[in-house]
Each structure stands twice: as C-alpha cells, then as structure tokens.
Enzyme design. Structure first.
Site, short mmCIF file in Angstrom:
data_model
loop_
_atom_site.label_atom_id
_atom_site.label_comp_id
_atom_site.label_asym_id
_atom_site.label_seq_id
_atom_site.Cartn_x
_atom_site.Cartn_y
_atom_site.Cartn_z
CG HIS A 1 -3.36 -1.15 3.72
ND1 HIS A 1 -3.31 -1.35 5.08
CD2 HIS A 1 -3.07 -2.35 3.16
CE1 HIS A 1 -3.00 -2.62 5.33
NE2 HIS A 1 -2.85 -3.26 4.18
CD GLU B 1 0.16 -1.32 3.18
OE1 GLU B 1 0.40 -2.27 2.41
OE2 GLU B 1 0.25 -1.42 4.41
CG HIS C 1 -5.79 -5.77 1.30
ND1 HIS C 1 -6.28 -6.41 2.42
CD2 HIS C 1 -4.52 -5.42 1.59
CE1 HIS C 1 -5.34 -6.44 3.35
NE2 HIS C 1 -4.25 -5.85 2.87
CD GLU C 2 -2.23 -4.01 -0.85
OE1 GLU C 2 -1.84 -3.26 0.06
OE2 GLU C 2 -2.22 -5.25 -0.75
CD GLU D 1 -1.95 -5.75 6.42
OE1 GLU D 1 -2.93 -5.91 5.67
OE2 GLU D 1 -0.92 -5.13 6.07
CE1 TYR E 1 -1.58 -10.12 6.78
CE2 TYR E 1 -2.95 -8.94 5.20
CZ TYR E 1 -1.70 -9.25 5.69
OH TYR E 1 -0.58 -8.70 5.13
CG ASP F 1 8.71 -10.89 7.28
OD1 ASP F 1 8.01 -9.91 7.01
OD2 ASP F 1 9.03 -11.78 6.48
N1 BES Z 1 1.03 -4.43 3.82
C1 BES Z 1 0.81 -5.72 3.28
C2 BES Z 1 2.05 -6.38 2.79
C3 BES Z 1 3.08 -6.64 3.87
C4 BES Z 1 2.74 -7.26 5.04
C5 BES Z 1 4.39 -6.27 3.66
C6 BES Z 1 3.71 -7.48 6.01
C7 BES Z 1 5.34 -6.49 4.63
C8 BES Z 1 5.00 -7.09 5.81
C9 BES Z 1 -0.21 -5.68 2.14
O1 BES Z 1 -1.22 -4.75 2.30
C10 BES Z 1 -0.90 -7.01 2.11
O2 BES Z 1 -1.55 -7.33 3.06
N2 BES Z 1 -0.74 -7.75 1.03
C11 BES Z 1 -1.38 -9.02 0.85
C12 BES Z 1 -2.62 -8.81 0.04
C13 BES Z 1 -3.86 -9.31 0.52
C14 BES Z 1 -4.13 -9.75 1.87
C15 BES Z 1 -5.06 -8.99 -0.31
C16 BES Z 1 -0.45 -9.92 0.07
O3 BES Z 1 0.61 -9.46 -0.34
O4 BES Z 1 -0.76 -11.08 -0.13
ZN ZN Z 2 -2.56 -5.32 3.85
#
Ligand code: BES
Ligand code: ZN
Length: 592
Positions: free
Chosen positions: A288, A260, A284-285, A307, A372, A364
C-alpha cells in the site's frame, strides 16, 4: 475535472487543505481527544466558505489566520454515515483556519482500552480512520482526493508513548509530549494515532516494530524479514517514498488484519503465529505504500484501485521472497474468497463490479473481497495478456507519475488505453476491461491458476475421508496455507465421531493460529459440535478482527439454537469490540 466525493461534505472543488497542524491532548479519564487543529488552505476559487467533515465532534471556536476574534461557523444537520458539515466563513485571502474542538467518548474511529483489575497493564488507545472515520477525531476534508502534509503535538499520560502515521519516537518522553512530522502529502484516512505502553525494536536500517513489551520479542521474531520485504518491493516497483517502514502490533480488538498507515502499519496480533506463516499481510500493507498511499483511490467507489493493486503487488512480493508455489497458494485461497463472495452477493449484484456505487450508503458496506480479489484477477489477466515485462514497466511508471495524487477508475482506464492498449482492437476484445469494471460477476476470461501443493492437499482429504488415513504422511511439512485449504475442503457435514476423529488427529482446536482456528470453528458451528463451543466463545471474546467475527456469527445464526448462542456470546464480547466490528455485527444480529 470537477472533483466530487459522495462521502464528504467538503467543497473540495473550491478550496483544499494543503497542510494540517494538530495540537491535542489524549485524556483516558474523560475518553476525549481535545485541542485544536490549524489547516493551511489553498482557496483557489476565492470561495467564501470552507466546508469540513465532522462527526460527533464538539466545536468550541474557529479562528482565521490566527486572529484574536473568533469567526462565524455553522454546523449542518446530521446525515446518516456522514456526520455533520462544518461551514466556516473565509475570505479569498484567508491562509489558515484553526478549529478548537473535542471528540466524543463514542468517537467511532477511536477505541479506548483499559486493563482489567487483575491485569498488570496500562491503558491503550488506537484510531482507525479508513474509510470515513477521521472526521470523528479531527475536523477535516475527509475525502481521499485531498492530500496534505501534517505536523502534530500530542500530549498523553507520562507512562505512555504516542505514535502516529508520521516520524515516530523510539523512546517515551519525560513530559508525555510528542512531536510528529509527516512531510509527504497524505489523505485524511491515513491519519492515525496510537497511545500505549509501547516498546520499539529495530529490525533493519529502515524497519522496526512497536508493541507492548510483553509481545515485542515475539513480534520482532515474526517480522524478521521486513527489511528484505522492503527491498523486494523496491526492486519490483521503484523507490520507497516514506523513509521508514515500521509495524505497530495492536491489542487483539483491532478490527482489521492490518492498516497501511504511512510509516507505521497497524497490525492485529493474530498474525503472530510463531512461525512467520502469516506475513503476507505485512507484504500487503507494505505494498500500500505504493498502491493507495502514493496513488490513492479518488473516492471509495474506486476502492479496487487501492486494494486490487495491493493484492497484486503483495503476491508479487511473496513470489519474490517465497517462490511461485507459495504465492500460488495465496492466490487460490483468494480465489476461493472471491467465489464465496460472488455466491453470497449474487452474480448479478452490482456490488460485485469493480467500480462501486456507494453514494448514500456507508462505504464500508461495499468493501468486500471483490475489490481485493476481482481486482487482483483483473490485473493478473492483464499481466498474462501483455507479458510481465511490459506490465511491470507500466506499473513502475504509474507509481512514479501519479505519486502523491489521487486516481479514479476512469482515469486509470484512460492511462491504460494510452500506454498499453493503444487502440489495439484485438487486445480490447480479449481483455474485456469494461466487463471487469462495470459488469457484475466474474468475466469469462479470468486467468486461472493451479497449485500443485494444493493438489496434494486434495489427495490427502480424499484419503482421510475415505478411511485410508494410514497413508497420510505428507501433512507434517504443510504450511498454514495448506492447512487452510485442507480445512476449507473438509466435507461440510460430519458426524460427532468424525469431528472427534479430525480434531483428535489434527488438533485444530488447539492451534495457536487464528486463521486455522477460524476456519475450523466454522465446522464446529455448522456441525453443532458443542464440545468445542467454549473455545469458540473464548475466541470471539478475545479477538475483534471483523474478518473472523463475521463468518463465525453468520454461521451461528443459521439455526435457532445457534442464534441464542450467538446473542449470548455477543452480549459479553461486544464491549471489547471496536466500532467497525460492532457496527457490522449489530446489523448482522439485528440489534438496535
Ligand atoms: N486498508 C485495508 C483495511 C481497510 C479496508 C480499512 C477498508 C478500512 C476499510 C487494509 O490494507 C487491508 O486490506 N487489510 C486486510 C489485510 C489483507 C487483505 C491482507 C485485513 O484487514 O484483513
Ligand atoms: Zn489493503
């Protein structure tokens, strides 16, 4: 309130960065980003040092308030996951600190991509700063609880265009120099840069898409609804505060589905399915832009505030655009992910709490579907207890009142108490907020959902696997989500003949949809259906999205033969993966 963040060295309770000026050059030959960054600071405590986060950076000199004489600084010991502190001596009246530096070719946030000898393509670079990787390309207070505006001057090879999480160009410049402005205050994890042979195509008044020219048309088709999405989101939770909402389609090695980055979401090309069936990721993005980018988790222990709220908002957008039946399918697929995660972590594992305890670990490691989906179901449960109208009014106020601020779980609960619960003992008892947040597993008041469309899918599975496939007629109208439900519920153990039949009839192996391929390849691996191993290998060598890689490699290493196969494929594929993906996979496969 004393601010602390276990994942930052910075003394943010004494001094904060309020604005950043970045001046860098991107060099594809040495794989470095080199230049200087000038941080405007607010030394509200009158402290004598400013401590910044760095990792694998080479610091050349540091200057205070634009002075000619460089100042003293000290670089701390290396700490695992966190990198090294950079302590700079400052005076109470110091206004700015300029650091001359260069990044390492191994900078974890940055992926450098080069065309193969037979490819008529240009190099590409992108960064991924969340969670704590901004410090590998910019020395900064790398914590989500400090926000600053920024400007940047970025020099790149003249054949390429640079874009950032800021105001962006729509054309290449002649001299390879690009100027960016982000007037709204953002946390460091939203600093982002991409450089490539990019084209831009507008979609609506405030929306558009960036991509390499060979996929720009496909991308524009896929994301045609972005302007509608933006309007739907505003109708739900208030004005969009970032002016533009564009999407950048990255090369397939991008380790996430989407990121995002404000004004410019970064996205995997694997959501371009050709039929717009995976656009909930864009929702989703976009969501955010409120949950996360306006109201930001104060530390990574509060990740669910980013999330969980975003998944909730995403599903509300999809419900508005595609109807409740559609959103319910997304919810049920999410519920399956939640159950799988709780099962694999164990329902007494503290990483299944919403409030995480990540100190001393790589953030991480704690970033699972819990934030989520458990986050989502907690908010859905609140909605159902107090009614959608009251809940929506609360959320509109929440995003307005706490815009451009950071929020921790405890403060959120306080606000919820003040505005919604108001000492209503009965509500406290039925809501069980403490259980949701501080206890592992799924609370027993979790709001459940049923999907009529999935009921049909389950009937079809029943028919097919009891040999009555001639009665199967529904499937021609199914969406990707129905197919995913189908594939996820195919019996776990199938004979070679059954695998042949399923694949011949449904053509899963030939799908152009990465979600379907990934779900199907799990059966291919679990049933040792070696006929399609080549396709699994092709997939793993061409896609770097961690969400697909982890389950496939995890399934492979369950058997000795599979483990050999996995290591063999990984040897070829690893050089094409981003740090985020290969560091997780190295752990999984026991490498290094
Ligand atoms: N912000 C996250 C990606 C992220 C999470 C980067 C943790 C670094 C650490 C992004 O918004 C996300 O949640 N992406 C998901 C998409 C989804 C749940 C629709 C993905 O990448 O799968
Ligand atoms: Zn996200």
């Amino acid at each position: 309130m004393k601010l602390t963040d276990p994942h930052s060295f910075s003394n943010l309770n004494e001094v904060v960065i309020t604005h950043t000026d970045l001046n860098i050059e991107v060099d594809f030959i040495s794989k470095t980003i080199k230049g200087f960054v000038c941080h405007t600071i607010n030394n509200f405590s009158g402290t004598s040092s400013l401590v910044l986060d760095t990792r694998d950076l080479k610091i050349d000199k540091v200057i205070l308030d634009g002075n000619a004489i460089p100042t003293e600084y000290e670089i701390g010991e290396k700490v695992q996951h966190l990198g090294q502190s950079l302590s700079i001596g400052v005076l109470p009246e110091t206004k700015s600190v300029t650091i001359y530096y260069s990044s390492s070719p191994e900078a974890a946030a940055v992926q450098w991509l080069y065309p193969k000898p037979d490819e008529d393509k240009q190099p590409f670079l992108f960064t991924q700063s969340e969670a704590i990787l901004a410090r590998t390309w910019i020395p900064c207070q790398d914590t989500p609880s400090v926000k600053f505006s920024y400007e940047a001057r970025v020099k790149v090879p003249t054949e390429l265009m640079a874009v950032m999480s800021a105001s962006n160009p729509t054309k290449k410049s002649e001299d390879g120099i690009y100027i960016f402005r982000m007037e709204q205050a953002i946390p460091s994890y939203l600093l982002a840069l991409a450089v490539g042979d990019l084209a831009f195509k507008p979609l609506g008044k405030r929306t558009g898409v960036y991509a390499e020219s060979d996929i720009i048309e496909k991308a524009a088709y896929e994301f045609e609804m972005m302007e509608n999405m933006l309007e739907a989101a505003e109708e739900l939770y208030g004005p969009y505060r970032w002016e533009r909402f564009d999407v950048l389609v990255l090369p397939p090695s991008f380790p996430f589905g989407g990121m995002e980055n404000p004004r410019l979401t970064f996205a995997t090309p694997t959501i371009i399915a050709g039929d717009r069936s995976l656009v909930s990721l864009i929702a989703h993005e976009l969501a955010h832009s409120w949950s996360g980018n306006l109201v930001t988790n104060a530390t990574w222990n509060d990740f669910w505030l980013n999330e969980g709220f975003t998944v909730y908002f995403e599903r509300r957008i999809m419900e508005k655009l595609e109807g409740k039946d559609y959103a319910d399918m997304l919810t049920l697929l999410g519920y399956q992910d939640l159950l799988d995660t709780v099962k694999s972590l164990g329902d007494d594992n503290m990483d299944t709490c919403l409030k995480l305890k990540l100190a001393g670990r790589d953030p991480d490691d704690g970033m699972t579907y819990i934030a989520y989906e458990k986050g989502y179901f907690f908010l859905l449960t609140i909605e159902n207890l107090i009614g959608r109208e009251v809940w929506d009014a609360f959320l509109i106020g929440y995003f307005r009142n706490f815009a451009f601020q950071s929020m921790d779980t405890e403060r959120f609960i306080e606000i919820l108490n003040q505005e919604i619960i108001k000492n209503d003992k009965e509500l406290v008892d039925v809501l069980k907020a403490e259980d949701w947040i501080y206890k592992p597993g799924i609370p027993d008041n979790c709001q459940m959902i049923i999907s009529n469309r999935f009921k049909e899918v389950e009937k079809a599975i029943q028919l097919w696997f009891s040999g009555q496939n001639e009665q199967l007629s529904v499937s021609s109208t199914w969406s990707t989500q129905e197919w995913l439900h189908f594939i996820r519920h195919i019996p776990a153990r199938l004979s070679v003949e059954q695998m042949d039949d399923v694949d011949y009839f449904f053509k899963f192996s030939e799908s152009g949809n990465a979600e379907i391929l990934c779900a199907w390849f799990l059966h291919v691996i679990n049933n040792q259906y070696s006929r399609q191993y080549d396709l699994v290998e092709d997939f793993l060598c061409s896609v770097g999205r961690r969400k697909f890689l982890m389950p496939l490699y995890t399934a492979m290493i369950k058997t000795d033969e599979g483990k050999k196969l996995a290591l063999n494929i990984y040897k070829k594929a690893r050089p094409g993966y981003h740090y985020v993906s290969y560091s997780s996979l190295d752990g999984l496969l026991g490498i290094r």
